[in-house]
Scaffold this motif. Sequence first.
Motif, short mmCIF file in Angstrom:
data_model
loop_
_atom_site.label_atom_id
_atom_site.label_comp_id
_atom_site.label_asym_id
_atom_site.label_seq_id
_atom_site.Cartn_x
_atom_site.Cartn_y
_atom_site.Cartn_z
N HIS A 1 1.16 5.27 0.33
CA HIS A 1 0.48 6.50 0.76
C HIS A 1 0.98 7.64 -0.11
O HIS A 1 2.16 7.97 -0.11
CB HIS A 1 0.77 6.79 2.24
N ALA B 1 0.87 -1.18 0.00
CA ALA B 1 0.00 0.00 0.00
C ALA B 1 0.90 1.23 0.00
O ALA B 1 1.81 1.35 0.82
CB ALA B 1 -0.90 0.01 1.23
N ILE C 1 -10.80 4.39 -8.38
CA ILE C 1 -10.54 5.00 -7.10
C ILE C 1 -11.87 5.31 -6.42
O ILE C 1 -12.84 5.68 -7.07
CB ILE C 1 -9.66 6.27 -7.21
N GLY D 1 -3.53 -0.28 -5.01
CA GLY D 1 -3.37 -0.35 -3.57
C GLY D 1 -2.97 0.95 -2.92
O GLY D 1 -2.81 1.01 -1.71
N SER D 2 -2.78 2.03 -3.69
CA SER D 2 -2.38 3.30 -3.09
C SER D 2 -3.55 3.95 -2.35
O SER D 2 -4.71 3.66 -2.62
CB SER D 2 -1.83 4.25 -4.16
N ILE D 3 -3.18 4.81 -1.39
CA ILE D 3 -4.20 5.52 -0.62
C ILE D 3 -3.86 7.00 -0.53
O ILE D 3 -2.70 7.40 -0.67
CB ILE D 3 -4.35 4.96 0.82
N MET E 1 -10.57 8.41 3.38
CA MET E 1 -9.42 7.69 2.87
C MET E 1 -9.78 7.23 1.46
O MET E 1 -10.67 6.41 1.27
CB MET E 1 -9.10 6.46 3.72
N TRP E 2 -9.12 7.83 0.49
CA TRP E 2 -9.32 7.42 -0.90
C TRP E 2 -8.37 6.27 -1.17
O TRP E 2 -7.24 6.25 -0.69
CB TRP E 2 -9.00 8.58 -1.84
N TYR E 3 -8.81 5.29 -1.92
CA TYR E 3 -7.95 4.16 -2.26
C TYR E 3 -8.10 3.82 -3.74
O TYR E 3 -9.12 4.08 -4.36
CB TYR E 3 -8.28 2.94 -1.41
N CYS E 4 -7.04 3.25 -4.28
CA CYS E 4 -7.07 2.75 -5.65
C CYS E 4 -7.20 1.24 -5.57
O CYS E 4 -6.46 0.58 -4.82
CB CYS E 4 -5.79 3.15 -6.38
N CYS E 5 -8.12 0.69 -6.29
CA CYS E 5 -8.40 -0.74 -6.25
C CYS E 5 -7.10 -1.55 -6.43
O CYS E 5 -6.33 -1.28 -7.35
CB CYS E 5 -9.39 -1.11 -7.35
#
Length: 64
Positions: free
Chosen positions: A17, A15, A57, A31-33, A46-50
């Motif tokens: 950040h 992950a 996102i 997996g980035s946030i 908290m935004w996340y990328c699948c």
Amino acid sequence: MMDKSTPVASGPLRALHIVEFEEFRASRHPGSIYLADADGFGEWFMWYCCPCGCGTISPLTVGS
């Protein structure tokens, strides 16, 4: 974005950040946030990328 025929790596995913929202949106690293500042009501986003690699996102609301 990846199409459905693109294989997805299996195993652990790191992950990442990302501090700047525009960089987060542009990179779409699986997996980035991105953590947005709290709003006036005590909620954080908290935004996340699948993590599958599709590039989607989405936000998760954290707080009250």
